[in-house]
Design an enzyme around this catalytic site. Structure first.
Site, PDB file in Angstrom:
ATOM      1  N   HIS A  55       0.714  -1.232   0.068  1.00 20.87           N
ATOM      2  CA  HIS A  55      -0.135  -0.102   0.053  1.00 20.87           C
ATOM      3  C   HIS A  55       0.973   1.224  -0.036  1.00 20.87           C
ATOM      4  CE1 HIS A  55       0.667  -1.050   4.509  1.00 20.87           C
ATOM      5  NE2 HIS A  55       1.063   0.242   4.235  1.00 20.87           N
TER       6      HIS A  55
HETATM    7  C1  T46 Z   1       3.214   0.266   6.766  1.00 15.42           C
HETATM    8  C2  T46 Z   1       3.657  -1.238   7.161  1.00 15.42           C
HETATM    9  C3  T46 Z   1       4.993  -1.187   7.272  1.00 15.42           C
HETATM   10  C4  T46 Z   1      -4.471  -0.537  13.129  1.00 15.42           C
HETATM   11  O1  T46 Z   1      -5.402  -0.760  14.034  1.00 15.42           O
HETATM   12  N1  T46 Z   1      -3.701   0.624  13.991  1.00 15.42           N
HETATM   13  C5  T46 Z   1      -2.243   0.830  13.338  1.00 15.42           C
HETATM   14  O2  T46 Z   1      -1.506   1.693  13.532  1.00 15.42           O
HETATM   15  C6  T46 Z   1      -1.923  -0.139  12.351  1.00 15.42           C
HETATM   16  C7  T46 Z   1      -0.430   0.409  11.395  1.00 15.42           C
HETATM   17  C8  T46 Z   1      -2.523  -1.006  12.028  1.00 15.42           C
HETATM   18  N2  T46 Z   1      -4.003  -1.413  12.409  1.00 15.42           N
HETATM   19  C9  T46 Z   1      -4.819  -2.478  11.835  1.00 15.42           C
HETATM   20  C10 T46 Z   1      -5.164  -2.281  10.411  1.00 15.42           C
HETATM   21  C11 T46 Z   1      -5.298  -3.525   9.861  1.00 15.42           C
HETATM   22  O3  T46 Z   1      -6.599  -4.187  10.611  1.00 15.42           O
HETATM   23  O4  T46 Z   1      -3.906  -3.517  12.076  1.00 15.42           O
HETATM   24  C12 T46 Z   1      -4.373  -4.204  10.696  1.00 15.42           C
HETATM   25  C13 T46 Z   1      -3.056  -4.612   9.959  1.00 15.42           C
HETATM   26  O5  T46 Z   1      -2.609  -3.521   9.485  1.00 15.42           O
HETATM   27  P1  T46 Z   1      -1.918  -3.508   7.977  1.00 15.42           P
HETATM   28  O6  T46 Z   1      -2.843  -4.390   6.816  1.00 15.42           O
HETATM   29  O7  T46 Z   1      -2.008  -2.204   7.263  1.00 15.42           O
HETATM   30  O8  T46 Z   1      -0.408  -3.754   8.358  1.00 15.42           O
HETATM   31  P2  T46 Z   1       0.806  -3.786   7.229  1.00 15.42           P
HETATM   32  O9  T46 Z   1       1.893  -4.714   8.167  1.00 15.42           O
HETATM   33  O10 T46 Z   1       0.463  -4.532   5.941  1.00 15.42           O
HETATM   34  O11 T46 Z   1       1.155  -2.403   7.125  1.00 15.42           O
HETATM   35  C14 T46 Z   1       1.564  -1.648   8.325  1.00 15.42           C
HETATM   36  C15 T46 Z   1       1.265  -0.203   8.322  1.00 15.42           C
HETATM   37  O12 T46 Z   1      -0.268  -0.532   8.333  1.00 15.42           O
HETATM   38  C16 T46 Z   1       1.688   0.603   7.214  1.00 15.42           C
HETATM   39  O13 T46 Z   1       1.512   1.852   7.496  1.00 15.42           O
HETATM   40  O14 T46 Z   1       3.736   1.092   6.320  1.00 15.42           O
HETATM   41  O15 T46 Z   1       3.099  -1.760   8.476  1.00 15.42           O
END
Ligand code: T46
Length: 138
Positions: A55
């Protein structure tokens, strides 16, 4: 930031305070990094072969650190890509807004520490690559 490029992102050599008792690295917002830190989160227990990210953010600045182990971060501005292998806790990868990121090659026991410039905002994410390319063209 629609006009940002991968060249606006950089590896930051963080301050390391060496000591026979062990090393210490400090990061102060708006000093060692160009933003105030509003949020900290970390990725851990990532199964072998899994990837994270896929993303871009519209407004968010982040610093990614391999607090333990190693992983790769591929940055993409819609025109160029570059892959950084993070493996030292005293290097941080600054990612500016408007950059697509893919994280993979997580080593066993690795921890990806993330410092973020904003609180969590689901609306700040662009999660479809075609939408990202359109966004960068505007
Ligand atoms: C990034 C990479 C390196 C939250 O509720 N609060 C938060 O602060 C974050 C980061 C995530 N979430 C929830 C949203 C989703 O339901 O945690 C779940 C997994 O998040 P996501 O699919 O976005 O995780 P990654 O590892 O793909 O991405 C994260 C960060 O979201 C993103 O900003 O740059 O780590």
């Amino acid at each position: 930031m629609k006009t940002s490029s991968i060249h606006d992102c950089k590896l930051i050599d963080l301050r390391k305070i060496s000591d026979p008792r062990g090393n210490l690295t400090v990061i102060e917002g708006n000093d060692d990094i160009p933003f105030d830190i509003k949020r900290v989160y970390y990725l851990y227990d990532v199964p072998g072969g899994e990837s994270r990210g896929a993303h871009a953010h519209r407004e968010l600045y982040q610093l990614l650190i391999a607090a333990n182990g190693s992983f790769s971060v591929t940055l993409d501005d819609g025109k160029e890509k570059v892959t950084h292998n993070l493996k030292r806790p005293y290097y941080g990868l600054l990612i500016v807004p408007g950059i697509w990121r893919d994280l993979d090659d997580f080593s066993s026991g690795s921890v990806c520490l993330c410092l973020a410039s904003e609180h969590y905002e689901a609306e700040d994410y662009i999660r479809d690559y075609n939408d990202f390319i359109e966004y960068k063209k505007q």
